[in-house]
Structure formats: C-alpha cells, structure tokens
Design an enzyme around this catalytic site. Structure first.
Site, PDB file in Angstrom:
ATOM      1  N   SER A  23       0.800  -1.219   0.000  1.00  0.00           N
ATOM      2  CA  SER A  23       0.000   0.000   0.000  1.00  0.00           C
ATOM      3  C   SER A  23       0.836   1.274   0.000  1.00  0.00           C
ATOM      4  CB  SER A  23      -0.953  -0.007   1.193  1.00  0.00           C
ATOM      5  OG  SER A  23      -0.249  -0.215   2.391  1.00  0.00           O
ATOM      6  N   HIS A  64      -5.426  -3.932  -2.028  1.00  0.00           N
ATOM      7  CA  HIS A  64      -5.175  -2.916  -3.061  1.00  0.00           C
ATOM      8  C   HIS A  64      -5.126  -3.528  -4.456  1.00  0.00           C
ATOM      9  CE1 HIS A  64      -4.502   0.713  -0.658  1.00  0.00           C
ATOM     10  NE2 HIS A  64      -4.014  -0.106   0.262  1.00  0.00           N
ATOM     11  N   LYS A  73     -12.367  -0.567  -0.564  1.00  0.00           N
ATOM     12  CA  LYS A  73     -11.556   0.165  -1.548  1.00  0.00           C
ATOM     13  C   LYS A  73     -12.257   0.085  -2.911  1.00  0.00           C
ATOM     14  CE  LYS A  73      -7.349  -0.861   1.134  1.00  0.00           C
ATOM     15  NZ  LYS A  73      -7.446   0.221   2.119  1.00  0.00           N
TER      16      LYS A  73
HETATM   17  C1  LIG Z   1      -3.177  -4.397   2.576  1.00  0.00           C
HETATM   18  C2  LIG Z   1      -4.318  -3.953   3.438  1.00  0.00           C
HETATM   19  N1  LIG Z   1      -4.924  -4.853   4.220  1.00  0.00           N
HETATM   20  C3  LIG Z   1      -5.954  -4.515   5.016  1.00  0.00           C
HETATM   21  C4  LIG Z   1      -6.420  -3.216   5.059  1.00  0.00           C
HETATM   22  C5  LIG Z   1      -7.555  -2.884   5.965  1.00  0.00           C
HETATM   23  O1  LIG Z   1      -8.730  -2.869   5.230  1.00  0.00           O
HETATM   24  P1  LIG Z   1     -10.094  -2.455   5.930  1.00  0.00           P
HETATM   25  O2  LIG Z   1     -10.245  -0.976   5.737  1.00  0.00           O
HETATM   26  O3  LIG Z   1     -11.139  -3.251   5.231  1.00  0.00           O
HETATM   27  O4  LIG Z   1      -9.973  -2.829   7.360  1.00  0.00           O
HETATM   28  C6  LIG Z   1      -5.826  -2.247   4.261  1.00  0.00           C
HETATM   29  C7  LIG Z   1      -6.327  -0.850   4.316  1.00  0.00           C
HETATM   30  O5  LIG Z   1      -5.649   0.113   4.199  1.00  0.00           O
HETATM   31  C8  LIG Z   1      -4.741  -2.614   3.428  1.00  0.00           C
HETATM   32  O6  LIG Z   1      -4.136  -1.709   2.660  1.00  0.00           O
END
Ligand SMILES: Cc1ncc(COP(=O)(O)O)c(C=O)c1O
Length: 399
Positions: A187, A215, A246
């Site tokens: 990310s 992502h 997202k």
């Molecule tokens: C790689 C990754 N995993 C998990 C999450 C968390 O997602 P959520 O907003 O559904 O908790 C994110 C959010 O930024 C992320 O980038």
C-alpha cells in the site's frame, strides 16, 4: 478521566503539532468521487482515495445498498451463528469467491478484522507464519494476536526477498504448517508481490500462501480479479484476504477467500465472527452490486490502468521521481515527515487532496505523498492535479 493520563495525552498532542505531524480530518460534504465538496474549501480533486474504480458513487452500487436496507432493515442485531445471517451475506460471499477464483469466501466487518481472524484461528503452537517486512499493519497486528492466542512462531522476511524467504522456510522445515503472507500490492510502495516465485517457493516447501489483495481486488489483472489475475494465476493462491472498502464500493467490510473447508473452519472458530455482528446488510448489498458492476464492465479496469500510466508518465515529465511501478498507487518520496505533510497542505491549497505519510506509517526518512489514481478520473482531473503538482513542486524546489 484520570488527570495523569489526560495530561500525558495532551502533552503528546502538543508534541505532534510541534513536530508538524498532527493529523486532522478534512470533512467531505458529497459522495467520494474524483471531485468532492470539502467543508470550508469547496470543490477539491481527490487523488488519495482507494476508490479505484469510482464505484462508491455509481447508481447501481448505491441502489444495491438501498435495496438491501429496504429488504433486511438496518442490521442483524446479532452475531451470525446465533441469528444474524441474511441471504445477502451468502450471495455476496458466493460472488466474492467467484470473483477471486476460490471455492468459498467468508465476510468480516473489515479486512483488518479478517486479518485478525485468520492467523489466530488456523495456526497453533506447531506452526509458523512468515511475513513480508512491508506487510500492512493489519497483517502485523493479526500476527501479533496469533502469537499470543495461538502461540505460533513468527518470522519476517526482507521485503520481496525470495532468498531470505527460502532460508526462513528451510529454517522452519520442522513446523506442521508454514504460512507465508504477503500484500498483493504494497500500500505504501505500490509494488506488486512476485506471485509466481512465491507460489513456487510455497509448493517447494509444502507451505501455505496467503495474499492480502486489498489494493489489488478490482485493480490488478485484465478483469480486476487481483494479483493472481495480473500474473495469469487465478486459483493458485491458497488464501486471499481482501477489503470491500476500496475498489468494491468503498463502504467497509472485508473477506477471506479460500477452500470451502478453510472458510468453514473460520466460520466455526474465528472469534471476530463468533463474538461480533455480521457485515451490515447495506454494505453487503452495495458490495454485491459493486462485484456485479465490475464483472459487467471490465473496461473500467482498463481505464484505471491507462490513467495510472498517464499520471505516472506526466509526473516524470514534470521532473518528479515517483517510485517506479505499474499500479495506481504512485508515491513521491520526500524524506522528512514534516515535508510530506507540508506538501500535502500546499497541494490542498491548490485544490488537490493527496495525503502525506510519515513515520511510523513508513520508515523514518522515507516520508512521501501517495497519489492514488482512479478509473473515474477524467484527463481534465488528472491534468488539473498535475498543474498543482508543478506549482507546489517549484515552490518547494523539488522540480
Ligand atoms: C493491505 C491492506 N490490508 C488490510 C487493510 C484494511 O482494510 P479495511 O479498511 O477493510 O480494514 C488495508 C487498508 O488500508 C490494506 O491496505
């Protein structure tokens, strides 16, 4: 509130302000979109949302949420196994499994929640989880939880370093289960995990490969099925975790997709599902509509890739040095946290919202502004954002 705690928190907040790292909310008064109404500022171009396909404001997606609200009411008022599962949850889970190419899927209220559920539930004291150094905070915290609850061993391999991962897998050859975990798209860097090599290593060591595709779902591959789609390897990842917050509508929610037995075991044993309410049905409805919309309109994914390529090339043309890559995450490294926050503020004054990230979200000295391109951006939106970058870049002596 106890006075000593209150005092300590206030002092820390003052220090954040003094260090230039204090975060504040910018309130939007319109749907998430390439151009939004920001309270006190008027129209602003958003270049920092995860709304990769622009689905959060698509009428079909909004209608999906409305329909579910009308049909099921506000929520489950219970955890799922007691009396809280709606048919929309099952429909969404089947659609998600179909999208990412697994037998089954299980939803959670967030991907953070899904990552907290996974490792602590499927691992035990005889097992090890081996994690990429730059994995998302939710994976790191999920592993910390597993270390305490499941008492599994943990190891970290250098970012994308297959030799290091190979060595760590060999060092844990005696373990019952070796579980490798990586982000599909990282990310903060925007780079893509080397999936073919990871699958090969997992097979060689009889290990389990987990990819967090938060992502990548809706983003990578010709039809947006994720990292595996990008490499033509759909069906070859053992466990996928991902978000609905997202590209798939942007509301909230997450899921784990895997074999039917894995999802069933998680249904039986994962504590977030056993002790916390199901995904709100409005979110299930809008996410389900988002999956359908994605499958009916793969051209959105093509446009996303074209927009990302265009924006990256134009930034380079202006003299910026974005991290190389092929995803819609385009980070521009600036060094000090205060500088990244300053640039982000100056861009906002020019009508463009891009967040600055500093320590501890990224390593010390590698603060950055992270641009995120959407399929919904028009060329006009991107060109206007690029003009703002040129203005601010000159003022900060960056270009
Ligand atoms: C790689 C990754 N995993 C998990 C999450 C968390 O997602 P959520 O907003 O559904 O908790 C994110 C959010 O930024 C992320 O980038």
């Amino acid at each position: 509130m106890q006075q000593a705690l209150e005092q300590r928190l206030r002092e820390s907040l003052e220090q954040f302000r003094a260090d230039g790292v204090y975060k504040r909310f910018n309130y939007l008064d319109s749907p998430q979109a390439p151009r939004v109404q920001m309270e006190g500022r008027g129209e602003i171009i958003i270049l920092s949302s995860n709304n990769y396909l622009g689905l959060s404001a698509v009428p079909e997606v909004i209608a999906g949420g409305h329909d579910a609200l009308n049909r099921f009411g506000a929520g489950t008022a219970s955890v799922r196994f007691i009396c809280g599962t709606f048919t929309i949850h099952r429909e969404l889970e089947q659609a998600l499994a179909g999208l990412v190419g697994t037998e089954a899927a299980l939803t959670f209220v967030s991907c953070w929640n899904a990552n907290e559920a996974l490792f602590a539930t499927v691992l035990g004291p005889e097992d090890v989880v081996i994690s990429d150094q730059l994995n998302h905070a939710s994976i790191i915290d999920g592993i910390r939880l597993a270390k305490v609850i499941a008492k599994c061993e943990t190891a970290v391999y250098q970012h994308g370093d297959l030799a290091d991962l190979d060595a760590k897998l060999r060092a844990h050859a005696d373990k019952r289960t070796r579980l490798i975990v990586t982000d599909g798209v990282f990310s903060m860097e925007g780079d893509i995990a080397p999936l073919p090599d990871l699958v090969a290593l997992a097979r060689k060591h009889d290990a389990v490969l987990t990819v967090d595709d938060s992502h990548a779902t809706g983003v990578l591959g010709p039809t947006g099925r994720g990292t595996a789609d990008h490499y033509g390897m759909v069906g070859e990842v053992d466990i996928i975790t991902s978000t609905l917050g997202k590209a798939l509508g942007g509301a909230a929610g997450g899921f784990i997709a895997s074999s039917a037995a894995t999802c069933d075991y998680l249904t039986q044993r994962a504590r977030p599902g056993l002790f916390s309410n199901a995904l709100p049905c409005t979110v299930a409805g809008s996410a389900h509509a988002a999956v359908r919309h994605l499958q009916q309109h793969p051209e959105m994914v093509t446009r996303l890739h074209e927009n990302a390529r265009y924006f990256r090339e134009q930034l380079l043309g202006l003299g910026f040095r974005p991290l190389p890559g092929e995803t819609p995450i385009v980070p521009v490294i600036l060094g000090e946290t205060a500088k990244a926050i300053r640039m982000s503020e100056m861009l906002l004054d020019e009508g463009v919202f891009v967040t600055g990230f500093g320590y501890p979200v990224v390593p010390q000295g590698q603060a950055r502004v992270r641009c995120q391109v959407s399929a919904a951006h028009t060329r006009d939106d991107l060109d206007a954002a690029l003009r703002a970058f040129a203005t601010v870049g000159r003022r900060l002596d960056l270009v």
